[in-house]
Design a protein around this motif. Structure first.
Motif, PDB file in Angstrom:
ATOM      1  N   GLY A 187       0.817  -1.201   0.000  1.00  0.00           N
ATOM      2  CA  GLY A 187       0.000   0.000   0.000  1.00  0.00           C
ATOM      3  C   GLY A 187       0.856   1.259   0.000  1.00  0.00           C
ATOM      4  N   ARG A 188       0.418   2.257  -0.733  1.00  0.00           N
ATOM      5  CA  ARG A 188       1.136   3.530  -0.784  1.00  0.00           C
ATOM      6  C   ARG A 188       0.498   4.475   0.221  1.00  0.00           C
ATOM      7  N   LYS A 189       1.266   4.912   1.209  1.00  0.00           N
ATOM      8  CA  LYS A 189       0.732   5.800   2.242  1.00  0.00           C
ATOM      9  C   LYS A 189       1.059   7.252   1.886  1.00  0.00           C
TER      10      LYS A 189
ATOM     11  N   PHE B 261      -2.458  15.489   0.983  1.00  0.00           N
ATOM     12  CA  PHE B 261      -3.233  14.893  -0.105  1.00  0.00           C
ATOM     13  C   PHE B 261      -4.380  15.797  -0.520  1.00  0.00           C
ATOM     14  N   ARG B 262      -4.883  16.625   0.413  1.00  0.00           N
ATOM     15  CA  ARG B 262      -6.068  17.445   0.161  1.00  0.00           C
ATOM     16  C   ARG B 262      -5.762  18.936   0.046  1.00  0.00           C
TER      17      ARG B 262
ATOM     18  N   PRO C  47     -13.386   7.998   5.398  1.00  0.00           N
ATOM     19  CA  PRO C  47     -12.983   7.684   4.016  1.00  0.00           C
ATOM     20  C   PRO C  47     -11.680   8.388   3.632  1.00  0.00           C
ATOM     21  N   LEU C  48     -10.549   7.734   3.847  1.00  0.00           N
ATOM     22  CA  LEU C  48      -9.253   8.368   3.614  1.00  0.00           C
ATOM     23  C   LEU C  48      -8.949   8.532   2.125  1.00  0.00           C
ATOM     24  N   GLN C  49      -9.541   7.738   1.261  1.00  0.00           N
ATOM     25  CA  GLN C  49      -9.223   7.809  -0.163  1.00  0.00           C
ATOM     26  C   GLN C  49     -10.138   8.760  -0.932  1.00  0.00           C
ATOM     27  N   THR C  50     -11.090   9.374  -0.248  1.00  0.00           N
ATOM     28  CA  THR C  50     -11.978  10.341  -0.899  1.00  0.00           C
ATOM     29  C   THR C  50     -11.401  11.739  -0.704  1.00  0.00           C
ATOM     30  N   ILE C  51     -11.004  12.378  -1.806  1.00  0.00           N
ATOM     31  CA  ILE C  51     -10.322  13.671  -1.708  1.00  0.00           C
ATOM     32  C   ILE C  51     -11.261  14.752  -1.177  1.00  0.00           C
TER      33      ILE C  51
ATOM     34  N   PRO D 199      -2.651  12.599   4.969  1.00  0.00           N
ATOM     35  CA  PRO D 199      -4.027  12.978   4.623  1.00  0.00           C
ATOM     36  C   PRO D 199      -4.214  14.466   4.375  1.00  0.00           C
TER      37      PRO D 199
END
Length: 218
Positions: free
Chosen positions: A2-4, A10-11, A185-189, A7
């Motif tokens: 997994g690529r970390k 990322f946003r 939801p960590l993958q939802t921008i 958070p």
């Protein structure tokens, strides 16, 4: 594998803003970045020194630094600003003089502003520091995580996740334990996520504490 990714980084530019604002040449970036780091460290150390009572723990949510031509404004978002002022009558002036000595900005103007956070335990950094203070007092980690989730539940946030890694409860082998309530939801921008990491020094070693708080979308 997994690529970390962080958070908050990322946003950036979507629903996360910068905590340092300045206009400067590229060659001055390392110096200003180091200065901002020194300001934040000195403020956090000062508040931790004068707020040792865990029952009245307020902590610092985040610190915004705005640099202008002849002014440096430092906004401190803390859980209980009145407690800091009552604890130390000259708290702001003492903190301001410490920052001026670190940066050597006698000729410049420095303004320090304390702002109150309406929901202190809705800030991931304050929550992580609260969990760290409980673990340093040898409170069982499962009880600590359950209590922290209850505190966040009173703020109206939509989800919370807490992760603690290290020698939990003094066990010989280190492990990772986590607890979650609601959605994160960590993958939802577009999801507005608050995140913080804080280490806790215990008699058995260092415990790493991570907190994620989901505040909704938008």
């Amino acid at each position: 594998m997994g690529r970390k990714i962080h958070p908050l980084g990322f946003r950036l530019g979507v629903n996360q803003k910068h905590y340092s604002h300045r206009f400067a040449q590229a060659k001055d970036y390392p110096k200003l970045l180091k200065g901002d780091r020194q300001i934040r460290l000195s403020i956090e150390r000062y508040i931790a020194k004068h707020m040792t009572d865990a029952s009245n723990y307020g902590g610092v949510g985040h610190i915004e630094i705005r640099r202008k031509t002849d002014l440096i404004r430092v906004d401190i978002y803390t859980g209980f600003p009145n407690l800091l002022i009552e604890e130390q009558k000259l708290g702001i002036s003492q903190m301001r003089s410490d920052i001026e000595n670190i940066l050597g900005i006698e000729s410049r103007k420095l303004r320090v502003v304390l702002s109150s956070v309406t929901q202190p335990y809705g800030e991931p950094k304050i929550l992580a520091e609260y969990v760290a203070s409980q673990l340093r007092n040898r409170v069982p980690f499962r009880r600590t995580m359950k209590k922290a989730i209850e505190l966040v539940g009173k703020t109206g946030d939509r989800g919370i996740k807490i992760q603690i890694a290290g020698r939990l409860n003094g066990s010989e082998m280190a492990r990772v334990e986590w607890a979650r309530e609601g959605r994160v939801p960590l993958q939802t921008i577009k999801a507005r996520i608050g995140y913080s990491y804080h280490p806790a020094q215990t008699i058995h070693g260092v415990l790493g504490i991570k907190t994620w708080i989901f505040r909704g979308t938008g």
